[in-house]
Design a protein around this motif. Structure first.
Motif, mmCIF file in Angstrom:
data_model
loop_
_atom_site.group_PDB
_atom_site.id
_atom_site.type_symbol
_atom_site.label_atom_id
_atom_site.label_comp_id
_atom_site.label_asym_id
_atom_site.label_seq_id
_atom_site.Cartn_x
_atom_site.Cartn_y
_atom_site.Cartn_z
ATOM 1 N N LEU A 1 0.826 -1.213 0.000
ATOM 2 C CA LEU A 1 0.000 0.000 0.000
ATOM 3 C C LEU A 1 0.859 1.262 0.000
ATOM 4 O O LEU A 1 0.354 2.358 -0.238
ATOM 5 C CB LEU A 1 -0.926 0.022 1.227
ATOM 6 C CG LEU A 1 -2.055 -1.004 1.266
ATOM 7 C CD1 LEU A 1 -2.819 -0.882 2.579
ATOM 8 C CD2 LEU A 1 -3.015 -0.820 0.086
ATOM 9 N N THR A 2 2.155 1.107 0.278
ATOM 10 C CA THR A 2 3.115 2.225 0.328
ATOM 11 C C THR A 2 2.576 3.393 1.159
ATOM 12 O O THR A 2 2.489 4.523 0.688
ATOM 13 C CB THR A 2 3.501 2.711 -1.090
ATOM 14 O OG1 THR A 2 2.328 3.172 -1.776
ATOM 15 C CG2 THR A 2 4.152 1.595 -1.890
ATOM 16 N N LEU A 3 2.239 3.102 2.393
ATOM 17 C CA LEU A 3 1.733 4.131 3.298
ATOM 18 C C LEU A 3 2.844 5.124 3.622
ATOM 19 O O LEU A 3 3.985 4.744 3.872
ATOM 20 C CB LEU A 3 1.204 3.492 4.579
ATOM 21 C CG LEU A 3 0.121 2.421 4.387
ATOM 22 C CD1 LEU A 3 -0.277 1.817 5.726
ATOM 23 C CD2 LEU A 3 -1.089 3.007 3.686
ATOM 24 N N THR A 4 2.495 6.405 3.651
ATOM 25 C CA THR A 4 3.495 7.453 3.854
ATOM 26 C C THR A 4 3.289 8.256 5.129
ATOM 27 O O THR A 4 4.236 8.869 5.620
ATOM 28 C CB THR A 4 3.500 8.426 2.669
ATOM 29 O OG1 THR A 4 2.188 9.008 2.528
ATOM 30 C CG2 THR A 4 3.859 7.700 1.371
ATOM 31 N N ASP A 5 2.078 8.278 5.679
ATOM 32 C CA ASP A 5 1.840 9.044 6.898
ATOM 33 C C ASP A 5 2.557 8.374 8.068
ATOM 34 O O ASP A 5 2.502 7.152 8.222
ATOM 35 C CB ASP A 5 0.344 9.141 7.189
ATOM 36 C CG ASP A 5 0.030 10.160 8.273
ATOM 37 O OD1 ASP A 5 -0.393 11.273 7.922
ATOM 38 O OD2 ASP A 5 0.228 9.855 9.461
ATOM 39 N N ARG A 6 3.206 9.166 8.884
ATOM 40 C CA ARG A 6 3.910 8.616 10.035
ATOM 41 C C ARG A 6 3.388 9.199 11.351
ATOM 42 O O ARG A 6 3.998 9.026 12.392
ATOM 43 C CB ARG A 6 5.418 8.877 9.911
ATOM 44 C CG ARG A 6 6.071 8.131 8.742
ATOM 45 C CD ARG A 6 5.980 6.621 8.925
ATOM 46 N NE ARG A 6 6.601 5.880 7.843
ATOM 47 C CZ ARG A 6 5.951 5.382 6.801
ATOM 48 N NH1 ARG A 6 4.634 5.556 6.709
ATOM 49 N NH2 ARG A 6 6.577 4.727 5.856
ATOM 50 N N ARG A 7 2.240 9.842 11.278
ATOM 51 C CA ARG A 7 1.630 10.401 12.482
ATOM 52 C C ARG A 7 0.300 9.704 12.745
ATOM 53 O O ARG A 7 0.152 8.512 12.485
ATOM 54 C CB ARG A 7 1.474 11.923 12.315
ATOM 55 C CG ARG A 7 2.830 12.648 12.231
ATOM 56 C CD ARG A 7 2.656 14.115 11.872
ATOM 57 N NE ARG A 7 1.813 14.807 12.831
ATOM 58 C CZ ARG A 7 2.265 15.377 13.951
ATOM 59 N NH1 ARG A 7 3.553 15.317 14.248
ATOM 60 N NH2 ARG A 7 1.441 16.001 14.764
ATOM 61 N N SER A 8 -0.677 10.438 13.214
ATOM 62 C CA SER A 8 -1.965 9.835 13.571
ATOM 63 C C SER A 8 -2.808 9.466 12.365
ATOM 64 O O SER A 8 -3.823 8.774 12.500
ATOM 65 C CB SER A 8 -2.754 10.801 14.466
ATOM 66 O OG SER A 8 -2.041 11.081 15.649
#
Length: 221
Positions: free
Chosen positions: A162-169
């Motif tokens: 999915l190549t998720l990029t968010d690293r916060r909430s």
């Protein structure tokens, strides 16, 4: 990457100062599941406690819920990977029920809808923010979700793809949105939600809830 008969999956537990909750949380991890405690900069000895209790410990210096979750996902070795809060609000014993539909190839991603067991388990402001975001997600994806809860399960390789990029909430929301856009079968099941151990860094405060909602709205935009 396949699970052996005795190895059911990896349970990723993002952790920031949860030494008080860890003994109960790790005692509730079902047999066959390997706990991966991702220490996100704890100062209360959480990493040492987790290690003493037999968990695998991964250190993620970059602060953020998404950073910790993704570090655990990358460190996982099993086909099935689940995520769960490390504060005692969710019972890790429920992970097999959540992961079951994924293992049976009935779903690609399963989220646990939280049902409070006590009046103080889920602060009103946090619940309101979650409901608002769930409505936005339903409109955006068409997936009939009621909660963006942190207890969820999927297959490691597909989650990485999915190549998720968010690293916060925003990480949990980005996972749902990208999975829906990819045509994944997404299901929701129900689990008890109890008062956490200690003070929440996010949903226990108005400020924390505000930042979480802000991050998630940014993902939707």
């Amino acid at each position: 990457m396949n699970d052996t008969p005795t190895q059911r999956g990896n349970l990723v537990l993002p952790c920031l100062d949860e030494a008080a909750a860890l003994p109960w949380v790790l005692s509730r991890v079902p047999q066959g599941w390997t706990a991966i405690v991702v220490d996100n900069g704890s100062t209360d000895g959480s990493a040492a406690v987790a290690r003493e209790l037999g968990a695998r410990v991964v250190h993620e210096p970059r602060r953020g819920f998404g950073a910790a979750c993704h570090a655990g996902l990358r460190a996982a070795e099993c086909d099935i990977v689940a995520f769960c809060d490390c504060d005692g609000s969710l019972d890790p014993a429920a992970v097999e029920a959540v992961a079951g539909p994924v293992r049976a190839d009935e779903a690609d991603l399963v989220l646990a809808r939280r049902m409070p067991t006590a009046s103080g388990a889920w602060p009103v402001h946090a619940r309101a923010g979650n409901l608002a975001l769930a409505r936005m997600v339903r409109r955006r994806t068409g997936v009939p979700l009621h909660d963006l809860g942190p207890l969820r399960a999927g297959r490691r390789r597909r989650l990485l793809d999915l190549t998720l990029t968010d690293r916060r909430s925003g990480y949990p929301l980005e996972m749902v949105v990208r999975a829906a856009d990819a045509g994944w079968r997404i299901q929701e099941t129900t689990v008890p939600y109890q008062p956490r151990t200690g003070r929440s860094k996010v949903t226990g405060t108005w400020r924390g809830t505000y930042h979480a909602v802000r991050d998630m709205r940014a993902v939707l935009r």
